[in-house]
Structure formats: C-alpha cells, structure tokens
Design an enzyme around this catalytic site. Structure first.
Site, PDB file in Angstrom:
ATOM      1  N   ARG A   1     -13.727   0.032  -6.607  1.00  0.00           N
ATOM      2  CA  ARG A   1     -14.638   0.172  -5.454  1.00  0.00           C
ATOM      3  C   ARG A   1     -16.083   0.353  -5.893  1.00  0.00           C
ATOM      4  NH1 ARG A   1     -12.978   4.791  -1.477  1.00  0.00           N
ATOM      5  NH2 ARG A   1     -11.896   5.768  -3.216  1.00  0.00           N
TER       6      ARG A   1
ATOM      7  N   GLY B   1      -5.076  -4.977 -17.651  1.00  0.00           N
ATOM      8  CA  GLY B   1      -6.399  -4.492 -17.250  1.00  0.00           C
ATOM      9  C   GLY B   1      -6.879  -3.513 -18.305  1.00  0.00           C
ATOM     10  N   ALA B   2      -7.794  -3.978 -19.156  1.00  0.00           N
ATOM     11  CA  ALA B   2      -8.304  -3.119 -20.235  1.00  0.00           C
ATOM     12  C   ALA B   2      -9.662  -2.537 -19.838  1.00  0.00           C
ATOM     13  CB  ALA B   2      -8.417  -3.916 -21.529  1.00  0.00           C
TER      14      ALA B   2
ATOM     15  N   VAL C   1      -1.420   0.603 -10.177  1.00  0.00           N
ATOM     16  CA  VAL C   1      -2.566   1.498 -10.038  1.00  0.00           C
ATOM     17  C   VAL C   1      -3.675   0.828  -9.215  1.00  0.00           C
ATOM     18  CG1 VAL C   1      -4.252   2.885 -11.330  1.00  0.00           C
ATOM     19  CG2 VAL C   1      -2.005   2.448 -12.315  1.00  0.00           C
TER      20      VAL C   1
ATOM     21  N   HIS D   1      -2.383   6.190  -0.125  1.00  0.00           N
ATOM     22  CA  HIS D   1      -3.513   6.566  -0.976  1.00  0.00           C
ATOM     23  C   HIS D   1      -4.803   6.098  -0.299  1.00  0.00           C
ATOM     24  CE1 HIS D   1      -5.558   7.733  -4.561  1.00  0.00           C
ATOM     25  NE2 HIS D   1      -5.886   6.513  -4.933  1.00  0.00           N
TER      26      HIS D   1
ATOM     27  N   ILE E   1      -9.720   2.427 -16.580  1.00  0.00           N
ATOM     28  CA  ILE E   1      -8.444   3.160 -16.511  1.00  0.00           C
ATOM     29  C   ILE E   1      -7.514   2.702 -17.634  1.00  0.00           C
ATOM     30  CG2 ILE E   1      -6.378   3.653 -15.144  1.00  0.00           C
ATOM     31  CD1 ILE E   1      -8.054   3.397 -12.629  1.00  0.00           C
TER      32      ILE E   1
ATOM     33  N   ASP F   1      -5.939  -8.335 -20.849  1.00  0.00           N
ATOM     34  CA  ASP F   1      -7.036  -8.519 -19.903  1.00  0.00           C
ATOM     35  C   ASP F   1      -7.353  -9.999 -19.804  1.00  0.00           C
ATOM     36  OD1 ASP F   1      -9.215  -6.228 -18.774  1.00  0.00           O
ATOM     37  OD2 ASP F   1      -9.905  -8.309 -18.712  1.00  0.00           O
TER      38      ASP F   1
ATOM     39  N   ASN G   1      -7.688  -8.231  -4.744  1.00  0.00           N
ATOM     40  CA  ASN G   1      -6.730  -7.630  -5.671  1.00  0.00           C
ATOM     41  C   ASN G   1      -5.299  -8.114  -5.432  1.00  0.00           C
ATOM     42  OD1 ASN G   1      -8.712  -6.387  -7.059  1.00  0.00           O
ATOM     43  ND2 ASN G   1      -8.355  -4.329  -6.245  1.00  0.00           N
TER      44      ASN G   1
HETATM   45  N1  APR Z   1      -5.602 -10.210 -15.287  1.00  0.00           N
HETATM   46  C1  APR Z   1      -5.876  -9.264 -16.215  1.00  0.00           C
HETATM   47  N2  APR Z   1      -6.947  -8.461 -16.134  1.00  0.00           N
HETATM   48  C2  APR Z   1      -7.770  -8.618 -15.108  1.00  0.00           C
HETATM   49  C3  APR Z   1      -7.553  -9.586 -14.098  1.00  0.00           C
HETATM   50  C4  APR Z   1      -6.411 -10.406 -14.229  1.00  0.00           C
HETATM   51  N3  APR Z   1      -6.113 -11.346 -13.329  1.00  0.00           N
HETATM   52  N4  APR Z   1      -8.546  -9.489 -13.202  1.00  0.00           N
HETATM   53  C5  APR Z   1      -9.363  -8.508 -13.610  1.00  0.00           C
HETATM   54  N5  APR Z   1      -8.902  -7.971 -14.754  1.00  0.00           N
HETATM   55  C6  APR Z   1      -9.464  -6.879 -15.565  1.00  0.00           C
HETATM   56  C7  APR Z   1     -10.978  -6.898 -15.655  1.00  0.00           C
HETATM   57  O1  APR Z   1     -11.427  -7.840 -16.614  1.00  0.00           O
HETATM   58  C8  APR Z   1     -11.267  -5.442 -16.065  1.00  0.00           C
HETATM   59  O2  APR Z   1     -11.364  -5.297 -17.480  1.00  0.00           O
HETATM   60  O3  APR Z   1      -9.157  -5.620 -14.965  1.00  0.00           O
HETATM   61  C9  APR Z   1     -10.053  -4.657 -15.528  1.00  0.00           C
HETATM   62  C10 APR Z   1     -10.403  -3.649 -14.458  1.00  0.00           C
HETATM   63  O4  APR Z   1     -11.145  -2.659 -15.057  1.00  0.00           O
HETATM   64  P1  APR Z   1     -12.326  -1.863 -14.315  1.00  0.00           P
HETATM   65  O5  APR Z   1     -13.184  -2.833 -13.597  1.00  0.00           O
HETATM   66  O6  APR Z   1     -12.939  -0.948 -15.306  1.00  0.00           O
HETATM   67  O7  APR Z   1     -11.535  -1.044 -13.172  1.00  0.00           O
HETATM   68  P2  APR Z   1     -10.786   0.362 -13.297  1.00  0.00           P
HETATM   69  O8  APR Z   1     -11.747   1.448 -13.007  1.00  0.00           O
HETATM   70  O9  APR Z   1     -10.008   0.407 -14.552  1.00  0.00           O
HETATM   71  O10 APR Z   1      -9.812   0.271 -12.020  1.00  0.00           O
HETATM   72  C11 APR Z   1      -8.787  -0.705 -11.935  1.00  0.00           C
HETATM   73  O11 APR Z   1      -7.478   0.631 -10.430  1.00  0.00           O
HETATM   74  O12 APR Z   1      -7.989   2.593  -9.269  1.00  0.00           O
HETATM   75  C12 APR Z   1      -7.886   1.211  -9.200  1.00  0.00           C
HETATM   76  O13 APR Z   1      -9.487   0.643  -7.515  1.00  0.00           O
HETATM   77  C13 APR Z   1      -9.211   0.573  -8.886  1.00  0.00           C
HETATM   78  O14 APR Z   1      -8.287  -1.551  -8.389  1.00  0.00           O
HETATM   79  C14 APR Z   1      -8.989  -0.821  -9.370  1.00  0.00           C
HETATM   80  C15 APR Z   1      -8.088  -0.627 -10.595  1.00  0.00           C
END
Ligand code: APR
Length: 313
Positions: A83, A10-11, A119, A176, A14, A34, A96
């Site tokens: 969220r 997940g790039a 996370v 949490h 966070i 990602d 998720n």
């Molecule tokens: N494999 C890899 N990456 C993925 C997948 C997957 N199957 N599905 C989604 N992603 C990537 C998205 O492309 C996105 O870049 O995960 C990333 C999530 O990033 P953000 O939407 O910016 O979310 P973020 O604020 O980083 O939070 C991530 O942590 O705190 C928790 O509730 C929050 O569940 C959320 C997670």
C-alpha cells in the site's frame, strides 16, 4: 536427512526480512524468488554474507526460476504491491490477484505437497485465490494476518500498562481490514483478563489503534508498508508447522461445513483461531462472542465476501 526447504516468493521488504529470520533459526534452506532476479539473488547473497558473523548454516539462494523451488515444504507468498498512503488494502485487489494467481500456478506445478502461507494483500481474498488456484486441501493453505494483528494489539497493551510483552496474549479475528475484530474477552495479561488492567475507554482506544495499525505504519513510511512485524508473524507460523507445535493462533483459513455455518462465513477464508501443526490447519476453534463482537464479525465477513465476489475465479 534432507533439510527442509522453504520458498519465499517476493524478495521485497517482507520476503527478505523473513529469509534472514528463518536462516538465523536454521529452520530450513530458503529459496527467495522474485520477478526481478537481481533483487532475489542480491538479497540472498547479502544474507549469506552475514552467516559467518551471525553463525547460521542455512543456505539462502535467489532465483527467478520456479524450477529452483521444486519440492518445497512451505511456500510463503509475499509477491505483490504494497500500500501507499491513502490506499486501503482492498485497492490492491486486481493487481495482486493476477500476481497471486500466477504464483499459485507455479506452486501447484513444482511443490504439490507444500503448505502455503499467503501474505499478499488484500489478505483474505488472496488466500482464497491461492486455495482455489492450487486446488490444495484447505488444511494446507492459510493467510497470515491474525498473528500480526494480535501482536500489534499486544504491543499496544504492553505500552499502555507497562507490563512485559511476554505476559500479554492478545487475540484478533476477522478479515485483515479496518473492520477486523480484536477480542477483549480472549485477551489476557498473565492469564488475568485485560480488563483488570485497562479501563473500557483505554481498551477501546487501543482496539482502534490496532485496527489501523497497518495504516499507521504506511503513513509513516510513505513508500511502503510494514515488514518487520509481518515477517516475525510468518516466522511463527512456519515454525509451528515445521516443528509440529500445535500452536493456537489466528489465521485466515477456509471455512466450510459446520464450522463455516457456525461463523456465518461458509465458502470464505477469514481469520479464526486455529491449531497449527505438522498437518497444517489441524483444528478450527469455535469462539463464544458477545453480541457486539458477533456484529463486528459479521461486518468484517461481509467486507471479505464483497471482495471475493469480485474475483474472476
Ligand atoms: N512474482 C514474483 N515476485 C513478484 C511478482 C511476481 N509476479 N510481482 C512482484 N513481485 C515482487 C516485487 O519485485 C518485490 O520485490 O514482490 C516484491 C514485493 O516486495 P515489496 O514491494 O517490498 O512489498 P512488501 O512490503 O514485501 O509486501 C508484500 O505483502 O503485506 C503485503 O500489502 C503487502 O501485498 C504486499 C505484500
């Protein structure tokens, strides 16, 4: 000597913030994964282009291919949907779950010896998912929540008292969610009880704000959830493991056997105080809670249990 390797799945907000923090500390080389390859590669390159200025030697690379993550020492799962205003963390459950399940299968395949830090929300249910799908020992799978919730609690205390954040040690346990359990008795300012500095009423207000700390940020951002403090919290956990700090902090871990019975939460992952070091979760610490805190704890555990029971595991 080989450098350590950390994979961040997940790039997004966070994941990328964490990659920069880890790189600046030169903790390890970092692989950002990602589903959107361009995001992973683009953010990794952007971070590397900051390295001559900030002066770090860690390598950050981006990929969509899990083969590039092979033999990671630590894998952090941030992949998933965050969220939006009006959503609870629990609303994210099924979307998720599918993501964390598939990511966990890849971790099991490519990094069978890794520590896993989850996370993605809803945090405790997703930690349980990662534990079950990887089949890793419970010492190696944990969820990051308590460090963040405790940091929020500490910051609000500092803001109210005007005392340095460095002096404040705050402690939050439980799931949490909005019924997490901030602990007055184990929250101190330079070793002195926080109640010497704040009235019951002031502390209750701060506790309420802590419980909804994530929601407060979601309301303000409107398009996503918190990421600076979450990334800093993960950094603390990764460093505790890689540098064998044996740090006491709150994390979501699997409770079974005697300790699970003690906490009334057998068979679940919930936030409790642990000792975190090179073996991962090296100890789980028993706490002496007030009647009111036990009551809140039980409510929090039941919320986690209800979610976990819905999971198709
Ligand atoms: N494999 C890899 N990456 C993925 C997948 C997957 N199957 N599905 C989604 N992603 C990537 C998205 O492309 C996105 O870049 O995960 C990333 C999530 O990033 P953000 O939407 O910016 O979310 P973020 O604020 O980083 O939070 C991530 O942590 O705190 C928790 O509730 C929050 O569940 C959320 C997670």
């Amino acid at each position: 000597m080989n450098r350590k390797k950390i994979t961040i799945v997940g790039a997004g907000n966070i994941g990328a913030t964490l990659a920069l923090l880890l790189a600046r500390r030169e903790t390890a080389d970092i692989t950002l994964v990602d589903i959107d390859e361009g995001i992973a590669k683009g953010k990794a390159l952007d971070i590397m282009e900051a390295s001559p200025i900030l002066g770090f030697n860690a390598h950050v690379t981006g990929t969509a291919d899990y083969a590039d993550t092979a033999n990671s020492d630590v894998v952090v799962i941030t992949a998933g949907f965050p969220r939006k205003p009006g959503m609870s963390r629990d609303d994210l459950l099924f979307k998720n779950f599918e993501i964390v399940k598939s990511v966990s299968e890849q971790i099991k395949k490519y990094s069978p010896d890794a520590f896993v830090i989850v996370v993605t929300n809803p945090l405790d249910a997703m930690t349980y998912t990662a534990l079950k799908v990887t089949g890793f020992p419970k010492e190696r799978v944990m969820g990051m929540a308590g460090v963040l919730d405790s940091a929020r609690f500490a910051y609000f205390i500092s803001e109210k008292t005007g005392i340095s954040v460095e002096n404040i040690k705050a402690f939050v346990i439980g799931g949490h969610g909005d019924d997490m359990v901030p602990l007055r008795k184990y929250t101190t300012i330079s070793g002195m009880p926080v109640t010497n500095f704040l009235s019951d009423e002031e502390l209750s207000e701060i506790i309420e704000r802590t419980r909804f700390g994530g929601g407060e940020i979601v309301q303000l951002l409107k398009t996503g959830s918190a990421f600076y403090a979450p990334a800093a919290s993960i950094l603390e956990m990764v460093i505790a493991i890689l540098w064998n700090k044996r740090k006491i902090l709150s994390a979501s871990v699997y409770l079974d056997g005697e300790i699970g019975e003690y906490y009334g939460a057998s068979g679940l992952c919930v936030g409790v105080p642990i000792v975190l070091g090179k073996e991962g979760v090296e100890e789980i610490i028993k706490l002496d809670l007030s009647d009111e805190e036990w009551q809140q704890w039980r409510k929090s555990v039941e919320s986690v249990r209800k979610l976990v029971e819905k999971l198709p595991l």
